[in-house]
Design an enzyme around this catalytic site. Structure first.
Site, PDB file in Angstrom:
ATOM      1  CE  LYS A  10      -1.750   1.510   3.968  1.00 44.98           C
ATOM      2  NZ  LYS A  10      -1.341   2.875   4.113  1.00 44.98           N
ATOM      3  CG  ASN A  11       2.562   2.419   3.601  1.00 45.15           C
ATOM      4  OD1 ASN A  11       1.421   2.979   3.393  1.00 45.15           O
ATOM      5  ND2 ASN A  11       3.018   1.807   4.656  1.00 45.15           N
ATOM      6  NE  ARG A  57       0.729  12.161   6.851  1.00 44.23           N
ATOM      7  CZ  ARG A  57       0.975  13.395   7.449  1.00 44.23           C
ATOM      8  NH1 ARG A  57      -0.083  14.082   8.051  1.00 44.23           N
ATOM      9  NH2 ARG A  57       2.107  13.786   7.358  1.00 44.23           N
ATOM     10  CG  ASP A 112      -4.629   4.859  10.320  1.00 48.43           C
ATOM     11  OD1 ASP A 112      -5.838   5.056   9.850  1.00 48.43           O
ATOM     12  OD2 ASP A 112      -3.875   3.934   9.973  1.00 48.43           O
ATOM     13  CG  ASP A 144       2.623   0.998   9.984  1.00 46.15           C
ATOM     14  OD1 ASP A 144       1.795   1.766  11.111  1.00 46.15           O
ATOM     15  OD2 ASP A 144       3.026   1.252   8.802  1.00 46.15           O
ATOM     16  CB  VAL A 175       7.682   5.748  14.782  1.00 44.54           C
ATOM     17  CG1 VAL A 175       7.485   6.569  13.594  1.00 44.54           C
ATOM     18  CG2 VAL A 175       9.142   4.946  14.977  1.00 44.54           C
TER      19      VAL A 175
END
Length: 465
Positions: A22-23, A94, A119, A313, A335
Site C-alpha cells: 500500500k505504502n 497522507r 490514522d 506498523d 516513531v
C-alpha cells in the site's frame, strides 16, 4: 453498517499471496504525475487506499485503466486539467501533501491541496515537508478554506537543487523532497533521509522514468534534476506490513501459513524478534512459511524505529502476540507518540498491559521529556475474552482481528472501512485459512469516516509499453 463476527479458537492454516505494498503503490501513482508518459504497474493491491489515491489523481487529469483481477494498472497524465485537489479529500490520507512535490515541476499554476489525514496515531506534522520544498525554491502558505483550510504552493521561478538536512528521517518528507528534486535545476542532496524499502522502490521507479538518483550508506540521497522522461513498467514490492500481520496471526492461533512472495530482506528485523520469542518461520525460494513452534517465551525488549529498525506498523499485532508469550516484555514506541491507544481494548479482553510515559528503551527518544505514554510492559500468557470492538485505525484494526481470532467466544468488529484501506480481501483470506468469521450487516451506526469515492469512470489508455 457492516461488521465482522469472529469466533476464536481456530488455527489459521493454508497459503496466501502477499499483496502489493500500500505504502509503495500510492506514492508511485503520485510520482507518475511528474511526466506525461504512460506507466504500467503490476501487483497493484485492490484496497480502498488505492481507490482514493486514484480518485485524487483523476481529478487533476490522470487517465487510468485498472484490471483489478490481474492486479495491473495503466496510467498516463498527458496534461493537467487542474492543480487543485478538492476539499472533499481533506483528511482522506497522507497523499495530498505529496502532490505538491510532484506537481511543482509540472505546472506554473498555484497548487492547492487540502490538509493531510490518515490514522489517529499521533501528530504527523508536515513542517519537514514544507521546509524542504521551500529550500528548493517553492513558495507555500496555509490558507483557511471552507472546512479545514488548504496549502497553496507554487514555484514560478522554478526549483533549484540544494542541500537539505532532515531533522528526522521522515518517510513522507523524504518522498516529497525527492519528487520535487527530480525536476529541479542542478543537484539536490537529502541528508538524514529515510531509507525504507518503499522509498527504494520509489527511487527505482523514478530511475526508470528518467531520474538520476544515488543512495549513500550515510542516509544521503542525491538527485540530478531532469526534464526528460520515459515510459515505465514497474512491479510493486510485496507489502511487508501485511506479510508480518499474517505471520503473527498464524503463530498466535497456533497455525501455519505460507505467504507467497513475502520478501525476506524487507523483514529481517521482524524475523529476528519473532525468533527471539520462539515463533517459527522458514524462508523458501518463493516466500516464507510461518508456524507455531511451541510455547512462546517473553522477556523481549522491542523498540520501534525507522528502517532498518522494527517498524511501528508491526508493533500493534506484535503486542497481541506477546499477550500469548510467557513472562514480561517491554515495547518502546519511538516513531509516533500516541500509538498505544488500542491497548485499552486489549486490556478489556484480558491482556495484562501497563503503559509508561518514560522511555523504557536502550536510549531516550524524542518523546522522552513529554507526557506521552509511549512505552509499555505486557505480561503473558493471558487468555483473551471476546468483545464488541470498533476499529479506530488501520493497524490497530488488524491487532483487534488477531485478538478476536485467539479469544474465547465471538467478537463483533465494526469500523471495517479502516481495515479495507490496507488489507485486500481480508475476510475472504480469513475464511480460506480456516477462521470462523462472517461479514454481516448490523443496525448500530457509530460515527466513522467514509472515504471519498471515485467521481470519474476508469478510462482506457493505449500504452504500448
Amino acid at each position: 453498517m457492516e461488521a465482522m463476527k469472529i469466533t476464536g479458537g481456530n488455527p489459521l492454516k493454508g497459503k496466501i499471496r502477499a499483496q502489493g505494498a500500500k505504502n509503495a503503490t500510492t506514492k508511485l501513482l503520485v510520482a507518475s504525475l511528474l511526466s506525461d508518459k504512460p506507466c504500467r504497474f503490476y501487483n497493484v493491491p485492490n484496497i480502498v487506499e488505492i481507490e482514493v489515491t486514484v480518485a485524487m489523481c483523476q481529478e487533476i487529469g490522470m487517465q487510468v485503466a485498472w484490471d483489478k483481477e490481474a492486479k495491473v494498472m495503466e496510467v498516463v497524465t498527458k496534461e493537467l486539467n487542474t492543480s487543485y485537489i478538492p476539499q472533499r479529500f481533506s483528511g482522506a490520507n497522507r497523499i495530498p501533501i505529496l502532490m505538491i512535490g510532484a506537481l511543482l515541476g509540472r505546472t506554473d499554476q498555484d497548487i492547492i491541496v487540502p490538509v493531510a489525514g490518515g490514522d489517529l496515531i499521533g501528530k504527523r506534522p508536515i513542517d519537514f515537508h514544507l521546509d524542504s520544498l521551500r529550500k528548493l525554491g517553492a513558495t507555500i502558505e496555509f490558507r483557511e478554506m471552507k472546512r479545514q483550510g488548504a496549502y497553496f504552493a507554487q514555484a514560478h521561478n522554478g526549483l533549484k537543487g540544494t542541500v537539505i538536512h532532515l531533522p528526522y528521517p521522515s518517510v513522507g518528507a523524504t518522498e516529497n523532497t525527492i519528487l520535487a528534486a527530480v525536476t529541479a535545476r542542478g543537484v539536490t542532496e537529502i541528508k538524514n533521509a529515510a531509507m525504507e524499502p518503499e522509498i527504494v522502490d520509489l527511487i527505482l521507479f523514478l530511475q526508470k522514468l528518467g531520474a538520476n538518483i544515488t543512495l549513500d550508506v550515510d542516509r544521503t540521497i542525491r538527485i540530478h534534476g531532469t526534464r526528460r522522461f520515459y515510459e515505465v513498467e514497474h512491479s510493486i514490492i510485496p507489502d511487508r506490513i501485511e506479510s508480518a500481520s499474517w505471520a503473527m496471526a498464524a503463530i498466535a492461533t497456533k497455525g501455519e501459513i505460507f505467504i507467497e512472495d513475502a520478501k525476506h530482506q524487507d523483514m529481517i528485523t521482524f524475523l529476528n524478534k519473532l525468533r527471539e520469542i520462539g515463533g517459527g518461520y522458514s524462508v523458501k525460494k518463493d516466500g516464507i512459511k510461518f508456524y507455531y513452534d511451541g510455547p512462546l517465551q517473553g522477556g523481549l525488549h522491542l523498540e520501534t524505529d525507522v528502517h532498518p529498525g522494527f517498524m511501528t506498523d508491526w508493533q500493534q499485532p506484535f503486542v497481541v502476540l506477546l499477550t500469548q508469550a510467557t513472562g514480561s516484555s517491554v515495547v518502546h514506541e519511538t516513531v509516533y507518540e500516541n500509538r498505544f491507544g488500542y491497548t485499552d481494548i486489549l486490556k478489556e479482553m484480558g491482556a495484562d498491559i501497563t503503559l509508561f510515559k518514560q522511555c523504557l528503551g536502550g536510549k531516550d527518544c524524542r518523546f522522552a521529556s513529554q507526557s506521552f505514554p509511549h512505552s509499555l510492559i505486557v505480561k503473558g500468557a493471558t487468555p483473551l475474552a471476546c468483545k464488541d470492538i470498533h476499529v479506530p485505525d488501520l493497524r490497530a484494526g488488524f491487532a483487534y482481528v488477531m485478538a478476536a481470532l485467539i479469544a474465547e467466544g465471538t467478537s463483533t468488529i465494526t469500523g471495517l472501512p479502516f481495515l479495507d484501506r490496507g488489507y485486500e480481501a481480508l475476510d475472504q483470506k480469513l475464511i480460506d485459512l480456516g477462521a470462523m468469521i462472517d461479514r454481516v450487516e448490523i443496525d448500530q451506526r457509530p460515527e466513522e469516516y467514509v472515504y471519498p469515492q471515485m467521481t470519474k469512470p476508469m478510462q482506457s489508455v493505449a500504452l504500448g509499453v
